[in-house]
Design an enzyme around this catalytic site. Sequence first.
Site, short mmCIF file in Angstrom:
data_model
loop_
_atom_site.label_atom_id
_atom_site.label_comp_id
_atom_site.label_asym_id
_atom_site.label_seq_id
_atom_site.Cartn_x
_atom_site.Cartn_y
_atom_site.Cartn_z
N ASP A 131 0.77 -1.22 -0.09
CA ASP A 131 0.11 -0.07 0.14
C ASP A 131 0.85 1.25 0.06
O ASP A 131 0.41 2.56 -0.43
CB ASP A 131 -0.94 -0.15 1.41
CG ASP A 131 -1.89 -1.06 1.04
OD1 ASP A 131 -2.09 -2.05 1.89
OD2 ASP A 131 -2.99 -0.90 0.10
N TYR A 215 -10.06 -1.22 0.98
CA TYR A 215 -9.72 -0.81 2.29
C TYR A 215 -9.53 0.40 2.75
O TYR A 215 -8.99 1.58 1.85
CB TYR A 215 -8.31 -1.69 2.57
CG TYR A 215 -8.81 -3.06 3.44
CD1 TYR A 215 -9.00 -2.93 4.78
CD2 TYR A 215 -8.41 -4.37 2.69
CE1 TYR A 215 -9.41 -4.27 5.36
CE2 TYR A 215 -8.85 -5.29 3.14
CZ TYR A 215 -9.38 -5.35 4.41
OH TYR A 215 -9.47 -6.47 4.98
#
Length: 504
Positions: A131, A215
Amino acid sequence: MDTHSSKLVRIDKLATGGSEDGLAYDTHPRNVLDHCSSSEYVPELLSTQLRQDLKPLNVMQPEGPSFKVTDESLIEWQKWRFRLGFNPREGATLHDVRYDGRSIMYRLSFSEMTVPYGDPRPPYHRKQAFDFGDGGAGRAVNNLALGCDCLGVIKYFDATIADCEGKPSVSKNVVCLHEQDAGIGWKHTNFRSSRAVVVRSRELVIQFVITLANYDYGFSYKLDQAGGITVETRATGVVSVTNIDKGKTSPWGNVVSPGALAQNHQHLFALRMDPAIDGHRNTIFKEESLPLPMSPETNPRGNGYQIVTSPITKSTHLDASPFTNLTIKMSNPHILNPISQRPISYKFQPTPSQLLLADKSSTHAQRAAFAQHHLWITSYRDGELWAGGEFTNQSQVERGGVADAVARDDNVEDADVVVWTVFGLTHNPRVEDWPVMPMEKHELHIRPSDFFTANPALDVPSAKNASSVQVNGEKGGCCGGGDLQEAAETHFQGSRDLNANGVH
Ligand SMILES: [Cu+2]
């Protein structure tokens, strides 16, 4: 598709099978959505009525916040003083963190996070996000003024970040700063006099929230009045799902809604700490508390235990060890605490959370060497900020990450040393994670250890909160300082009698 030639190479059909099919690579593409149901979380789209019994909980700071922000990024609060940074890859970073003028951290940052998925059916075997390296936590950051992310008096910070062409652009309200009450900070009731002293713990929270596709993650640095730094991560948002045939289950995930298989996965975070404990020449000590064998000379009754402390001399990796209470001390061995005669330090316990599950020889593991140990101790190098290496996007092997830094075999004793800690959660989804996941929180507690000469929060006033009331409306909540003073005086006679009788 070959992106250079724009030619179609192959079509992978998504597996929709269940456990009775073994690895369940089979696919039933027809009408695969027919047995799915809609899943809403936005209040106006919910079919159920929102609960009606929630009363307001307001945070009021009538005199404003206790923090001060000057020079755009210099933050001062309760003896703390630091610079706030922000960049597209890491999001918010803390620099030159000092308490009462004394240096603690040169730099504190979230370095990387990988989310490997555990479904071996193609093409899911490729599912693994980095990420920070792939997406960029700072690029994916939320505008916090849009949501209701904090309570009380909030200071928002903008950041100027470069887009993919290098052009500067201003991201609004990407970091928020606020104070929060964190329950009891310290308390003691003198059992002889019944005098109770209680001090609330207040935290300064530096928070940013990112959304990377499905997310959402909240990242916070929380400073407290006892010299502690707590680093918090929260995972929330929508779990990643794939279709599954009606009536089937799968070993590779959990059916969280009809037709929706939420695949098993892990979230593995790396935090980078560049300590500067009263200066940049620091030593990392490994401290373990171990049983001491019974012996007539040293431990005749067997109750004694020993603390074994050793300096880390060469760059290395280590793993958490709850059964030996493994504690990492970031110390300045040149300055001894005048009380304890031990080096001034900040300490933390590496979280014994599960590390990367993928096979060591897998691409998942090769790409994420950092996620295979809880701790990496390396020598400082300019620009060496990325636990998983600089280029993670479509990487095959981690390069230039912590494993390579450790392989230099540098001296790290009495040196400019960097400490990286890895923690995470193995997320085997629950039905309750659907359609949006209640946050999963992790905290790392970095605490002073013989850095001060007493509890640094001793001088925090135990002021009564004027707005607290009892449920029946009477003034003075349970911890009202003034009322306690009176209560203590009332009880004093009784307890003096008790003491006079020698009963303890
Ligand atoms: Cu998850």
